[in-house]
Design a protein around this motif. Sequence first.
Motif, PDB file in Angstrom:
ATOM      1  N   PRO A   1     -24.550  10.203 -22.516  1.00 15.60           N
ATOM      2  CA  PRO A   1     -23.277   9.964 -23.208  1.00 15.60           C
ATOM      3  C   PRO A   1     -22.552   8.726 -22.700  1.00 15.60           C
ATOM      4  CG  PRO A   1     -23.012  11.715 -21.593  1.00 15.60           C
ATOM      5  CD  PRO A   1     -24.476  11.374 -21.618  1.00 15.60           C
TER       6      PRO A   1
ATOM      7  N   PRO B   1     -22.951   4.949 -27.295  1.00 14.03           N
ATOM      8  CA  PRO B   1     -22.412   4.032 -28.310  1.00 14.03           C
ATOM      9  C   PRO B   1     -23.041   2.645 -28.233  1.00 14.03           C
ATOM     10  CG  PRO B   1     -20.647   5.268 -27.269  1.00 14.03           C
ATOM     11  CD  PRO B   1     -21.887   5.549 -26.480  1.00 14.03           C
TER      12      PRO B   1
ATOM     13  N   GLU C   1     -13.840  12.555 -23.623  1.00 13.98           N
ATOM     14  CA  GLU C   1     -13.927  11.741 -24.846  1.00 13.98           C
ATOM     15  C   GLU C   1     -15.356  11.244 -25.063  1.00 13.98           C
ATOM     16  OE1 GLU C   1     -11.650  11.234 -22.405  1.00 13.98           O
ATOM     17  OE2 GLU C   1      -9.995  12.214 -23.465  1.00 13.98           O
ATOM     18  N   GLU C   2     -16.025  10.818 -23.991  1.00 13.95           N
ATOM     19  CA  GLU C   2     -17.414  10.347 -24.117  1.00 13.95           C
ATOM     20  C   GLU C   2     -18.326  11.486 -24.573  1.00 13.95           C
ATOM     21  OE1 GLU C   2     -17.861   6.721 -20.882  1.00 13.95           O
ATOM     22  OE2 GLU C   2     -17.694   8.776 -20.124  1.00 13.95           O
TER      23      GLU C   2
ATOM     24  N   ALA D   1     -17.406  14.151 -26.300  1.00 13.37           N
ATOM     25  CA  ALA D   1     -17.089  14.485 -27.698  1.00 13.37           C
ATOM     26  C   ALA D   1     -17.699  13.460 -28.648  1.00 13.37           C
ATOM     27  CB  ALA D   1     -15.570  14.554 -27.877  1.00 13.37           C
ATOM     28  N   ARG D   2     -17.608  12.185 -28.276  1.00 15.51           N
ATOM     29  CA  ARG D   2     -18.198  11.124 -29.118  1.00 15.51           C
ATOM     30  C   ARG D   2     -19.710  11.285 -29.215  1.00 15.51           C
ATOM     31  NH1 ARG D   2     -14.417   7.320 -27.015  1.00 15.51           N
ATOM     32  NH2 ARG D   2     -15.867   6.749 -25.375  1.00 15.51           N
ATOM     33  N   ALA D   3     -20.332  11.619 -28.089  1.00 17.06           N
ATOM     34  CA  ALA D   3     -21.791  11.783 -28.094  1.00 17.06           C
ATOM     35  C   ALA D   3     -22.194  12.953 -28.979  1.00 17.06           C
ATOM     36  CB  ALA D   3     -22.291  11.982 -26.663  1.00 17.06           C
ATOM     37  N   GLN D   4     -21.460  14.057 -28.867  1.00 13.91           N
ATOM     38  CA  GLN D   4     -21.792  15.224 -29.713  1.00 13.91           C
ATOM     39  C   GLN D   4     -21.644  14.884 -31.194  1.00 13.91           C
ATOM     40  OE1 GLN D   4     -20.446  19.229 -28.412  1.00 13.91           O
ATOM     41  NE2 GLN D   4     -19.555  18.171 -26.675  1.00 13.91           N
ATOM     42  N   GLU D   5     -20.584  14.197 -31.498  1.00 12.04           N
ATOM     43  CA  GLU D   5     -20.350  13.831 -32.894  1.00 12.04           C
ATOM     44  C   GLU D   5     -21.462  12.912 -33.402  1.00 12.04           C
ATOM     45  OE1 GLU D   5     -16.854  11.609 -35.521  1.00 12.04           O
ATOM     46  OE2 GLU D   5     -16.532  12.026 -33.404  1.00 12.04           O
ATOM     47  N   ALA D   6     -21.852  11.958 -32.563  1.00 10.19           N
ATOM     48  CA  ALA D   6     -22.878  10.986 -32.981  1.00 10.19           C
ATOM     49  C   ALA D   6     -24.227  11.657 -33.184  1.00 10.19           C
ATOM     50  CB  ALA D   6     -22.993   9.872 -31.938  1.00 10.19           C
TER      51      ALA D   6
ATOM     52  N   CYS E   1     -24.630  20.399 -23.832  1.00 12.72           N
ATOM     53  CA  CYS E   1     -23.970  19.423 -22.956  1.00 12.72           C
ATOM     54  C   CYS E   1     -24.019  19.959 -21.541  1.00 12.72           C
ATOM     55  CB  CYS E   1     -22.502  19.284 -23.346  1.00 12.72           C
ATOM     56  SG  CYS E   1     -22.157  17.935 -24.429  1.00 12.72           S
TER      57      CYS E   1
END
Lengths: 196, 143
Positions: A124, A128, A159-160, A162-167, A179
Amino acid sequence: MRLLLVTGFLGSGKTTLILALTHAARAAGRRVAILVNEVGEVGIDNQLMRQLELDVWELTSGCICCTLSADLVTTLHKLDATYGSDLVIVEPSGAADPANLQRALPYYRGRPLESIRWATVVDPLRLPMLLEVLTPLITAGIAQADVLVISKADLATPEELARAQEAVRAINPRAPVHCLSLRNGLAPELVAELVP
Amino acid sequence: MSNLVFEPYAAEQRWQMPAPLPGQAWQELLAQYLAALTRACTGAGPCIIGHLKALALFPAGGYLRASAISAQHPPTVDGRAPDGLQALDLTLNLLVYGLPHTALERIATEEAATLAAQRGGQVDTHTATHHHPPGEHPATGGR
């Protein structure tokens, strides 16, 4: 014989996951073989696994060239004939296209595989950036996974994570996502999913 | 970024110190070395650090392993070195997109020498032979 493919970009935590899974599988009485393909002239992961007295085979030492696929099938045939493993874990180089493995497996002619599971480890901290610059490689690994493991939960910010899960869910909505910090051990449900 | 060169670099190193060190000191030294490598790679030009790895194995069993993925995140070290070692044999793998083999060789050698010299020691670095012509491994994918 069950087959578990563990993919993920360089430094994502594949080896750490494999060590933990192997420990769990051996504790459950499984005979585990590990096939490692490392890029680079001198392998490090295979040396570490041997030092830990695990049963390791190295695939096409030192290179990610196209012989990997043939070497995988040849080694699986040898394992089927001589080793009697319950579980084979394959760790391709994080720089290799995981689709090579998928293309190779139909050429395996040994005992039928009881199952083929595909786990992809995702970092994660760098996801991005990697999705931006190495798009096909990173996306392919996530898209083809049966199980997604987002590692380094102890190092990433909420936040990292959450972003990774979303991606990863956007790329592969069907695979369960775990996770975790691989250094803190594996959840029993993840072990059950990967080495049933 | 799709044209970034990818030429993995591997080496065997012998770190020799003027006196035996506690195991913890070797662990700290290895972490400092990998941190120095990430900074030097980042400073050498546009690149993506894939994975920097170092491993020492000990005859009596056990290991010391260090890993780094970027200059923004500190290296991780696991395993432990026994106390009282004066020399450490290390296998080093630098997997970096964007820096040629020659640049990685220079970085690995210079950063090790600098760090060892600060403690009165020295490092012998033996680069593993590269089997393929430079540039054979382009970055996979990218836009």
